[in-house]
Motif scaffolding. Sequence first.
Motif, PDB file in Angstrom:
ATOM      1  N   ARG A  88      -9.547 -47.791  -1.594  1.00  0.00           N
ATOM      2  CA  ARG A  88     -10.959 -48.060  -1.867  1.00  0.00           C
ATOM      3  C   ARG A  88     -11.181 -48.005  -3.376  1.00  0.00           C
ATOM      4  O   ARG A  88     -10.723 -47.074  -4.035  1.00  0.00           O
ATOM      5  CB  ARG A  88     -11.864 -47.054  -1.151  1.00  0.00           C
ATOM      6  N   HIS A  89     -11.883 -48.994  -3.885  1.00  0.00           N
ATOM      7  CA  HIS A  89     -12.166 -49.075  -5.319  1.00  0.00           C
ATOM      8  C   HIS A  89     -13.669 -49.229  -5.514  1.00  0.00           C
ATOM      9  O   HIS A  89     -14.316 -50.016  -4.817  1.00  0.00           O
ATOM     10  CB  HIS A  89     -11.447 -50.274  -5.943  1.00  0.00           C
ATOM     11  N   GLN A  90     -14.207 -48.473  -6.466  1.00  0.00           N
ATOM     12  CA  GLN A  90     -15.633 -48.617  -6.744  1.00  0.00           C
ATOM     13  C   GLN A  90     -15.896 -48.345  -8.214  1.00  0.00           C
ATOM     14  O   GLN A  90     -15.134 -47.656  -8.894  1.00  0.00           O
ATOM     15  CB  GLN A  90     -16.442 -47.654  -5.869  1.00  0.00           C
ATOM     16  N   ARG A  91     -16.972 -48.920  -8.685  1.00  0.00           N
ATOM     17  CA  ARG A  91     -17.386 -48.714 -10.058  1.00  0.00           C
ATOM     18  C   ARG A  91     -17.806 -47.261 -10.262  1.00  0.00           C
ATOM     19  O   ARG A  91     -18.321 -46.615  -9.336  1.00  0.00           O
ATOM     20  CB  ARG A  91     -18.569 -49.627 -10.373  1.00  0.00           C
ATOM     21  N   ALA A  99     -20.994 -45.670  -8.620  1.00  0.00           N
ATOM     22  CA  ALA A  99     -21.459 -46.471  -7.480  1.00  0.00           C
ATOM     23  C   ALA A  99     -21.487 -45.614  -6.225  1.00  0.00           C
ATOM     24  O   ALA A  99     -20.637 -44.731  -6.030  1.00  0.00           O
ATOM     25  CB  ALA A  99     -20.559 -47.674  -7.283  1.00  0.00           C
ATOM     26  N   HIS A 156     -21.166 -46.797  -3.073  1.00  0.00           N
ATOM     27  CA  HIS A 156     -20.230 -47.290  -2.070  1.00  0.00           C
ATOM     28  C   HIS A 156     -19.100 -48.064  -2.753  1.00  0.00           C
ATOM     29  O   HIS A 156     -19.290 -48.639  -3.840  1.00  0.00           O
ATOM     30  CB  HIS A 156     -20.949 -48.202  -1.070  1.00  0.00           C
ATOM     31  N   PRO A 157     -17.926 -48.098  -2.131  1.00  0.00           N
ATOM     32  CA  PRO A 157     -16.821 -48.874  -2.716  1.00  0.00           C
ATOM     33  C   PRO A 157     -17.133 -50.366  -2.712  1.00  0.00           C
ATOM     34  O   PRO A 157     -17.730 -50.885  -1.774  1.00  0.00           O
ATOM     35  CB  PRO A 157     -15.629 -48.541  -1.820  1.00  0.00           C
ATOM     36  N   GLY A 158     -16.696 -51.040  -3.766  1.00  0.00           N
ATOM     37  CA  GLY A 158     -16.875 -52.489  -3.841  1.00  0.00           C
ATOM     38  C   GLY A 158     -15.720 -53.254  -3.246  1.00  0.00           C
ATOM     39  O   GLY A 158     -15.861 -54.413  -2.858  1.00  0.00           O
ATOM     40  N   THR A 202     -17.059 -54.046   5.047  1.00  0.00           N
ATOM     41  CA  THR A 202     -17.424 -52.667   5.383  1.00  0.00           C
ATOM     42  C   THR A 202     -17.332 -52.423   6.884  1.00  0.00           C
ATOM     43  O   THR A 202     -16.796 -51.403   7.342  1.00  0.00           O
ATOM     44  CB  THR A 202     -18.849 -52.361   4.895  1.00  0.00           C
TER      45      THR A 202
END
Length: 567
Positions: free
Chosen positions: A485-488, A491, A493-495, A513
């Motif tokens: 999982r990658h997110q800013r 953030a 939620h993960p993007g 999602t």
Amino acid sequence: MPVTEGAGRQEFDDDVPSAPSSTDLPALEALAGDLAALDYTVDGVEALLGVAAYSALGRGQLVPALLECRRLLRGGGSAQVIPVLLWLLGETVPEEGLHAAFPGIGVPGLERLRLIERTGPEGGAAEGATGAGAGDAAEGAAGSGAGAAPARWRAAVELRPYGSDVGGNLWVASDLGAEQRPGPLRHDHVLGIGGASLTLAQTVLRTPVDRALDLGTGCGIQAFHLLAHARHVTATDISDRALAFARFNLLLNAPALDLDAQRLGNRVLLRRGSLLAPVGGEHFDLVVSNPPFVITPRTGEEGYTYRDGGLAGDAIVETLVRDLPGILAPGGAAQLLGNWEITEGTAWDRRIRSFVPPGVDAWIIQREQLTPVQYAETWLRDAAENRDRSAYLDGFAAYLADFASRNVEAIGFGSVWLRRPGTPSNLVRVTLEEITHDIEQPVGPHLAAAIGRNDWLAAHTEQAASGIGIADEFLLVADDVTEERHQRPGAEHPGVILLRQGAGLRRTTLLSTELAGFVSACDGDLTAGQIAGALAMLLERPDAAFTSALLVDVEQLIREGFLIPAP
């Protein structure tokens, strides 16, 4: 295996003067005994040379191995060095060294099998040797006395140890390569264990079958592997020399391959002929082929039988893909390697897809693409045609002009799997995908598992009309699958949510999602339909369209091996 008219069906049992002889069975048995005593095996040679030198040898770099052999000989030597110098490095060795290394078969026996040839008593490196001095060291190690120089011998062929799951330690004879004997290859060159042959061997599904066909057998490597799971193997080639090498290799390794050398035909038939001509009217449960798929310009000059199919462009691969299903038994499969042309402005899969006949299951994986320039460079170097500058320029120009005449911008390489369905079905599947990253080897078991999952899904697709489908099935996440999982920063939620496979084809897929939520619930406790229904309520999407679309995405995850049916 060039295409010729009237090749027909013809059993092969000839003795070809330019290939090893397989008529003297006691001599072959004695040779095998000597090779085993020398520990002339993959592990034995690696232990002798060391990991670094052995690895370099596998890349076609002979110098580290040669230097190590010289060092060993200066330290007192070993009979183990003799076959390495002779058959792997292309060096000359003295007669005394051969006598010491091969007491069972002896020098006359090796010559009678056409594995060595005399170079005269004057000494010195053989034509094409990789360096001077190794022969002299070997002579000293063998204990030759002063006075007249003894007779010297060099390899007439390559005889390489091969380790496989087929029968343990094996030996494979083929023609010497350009590294051992510099200069252009002979046009009826018989290739040994190369990258393409190993790729095919690792790709083939090893399901037990009754009858198998090795189309374009060459030195016989694929037949070796087929014998481990096929009751009977037919091996074909248009080259007399290739068939002679294959016969020699089969008989030399008869005990390990569970063959009766006196009755070879009980399990293996060798047939001479082009393409499907030697097996017309017959049907096989499995066909494997590493065909002469190299695309070469039609210049009127003689091609190389091990790689040039004798047809323009990629017609040899097109012919095989179209015609092989016709010799498959119901439920039978064919696997081959090939090149295909990609014309300017079109998708890579357009042309190869058109080769697949109607009513046939197909799975085609493109592993590599080359430009015409890269392709010409690769195959001119392969046959050592880059040593003559003028001929190299002419050959390069011919390749580029040939591709330009058909508007070819790239050439694809990969594997093709074909299957004749056991019963007529409207659910024939043709899948084409590009996988250029590293995959786990051998990949055959993973391909077999993927085909099994596809068949499982096909059976459920047929049931879908009655409202069943996969909704009532329990699913699990495959053991090799991990989630990323990658997110800013900051953030909520993960993007990006990814699933990755650590084994097999090592695919990566992007998840929505809701699909990520579905996968996280696949622990075998709830059916697919129950999970989808729970997600629909949680996301306030109770419509049937949401559930249906989600299960379609789930089917793709099953197809690719991220999810598997619970046992």
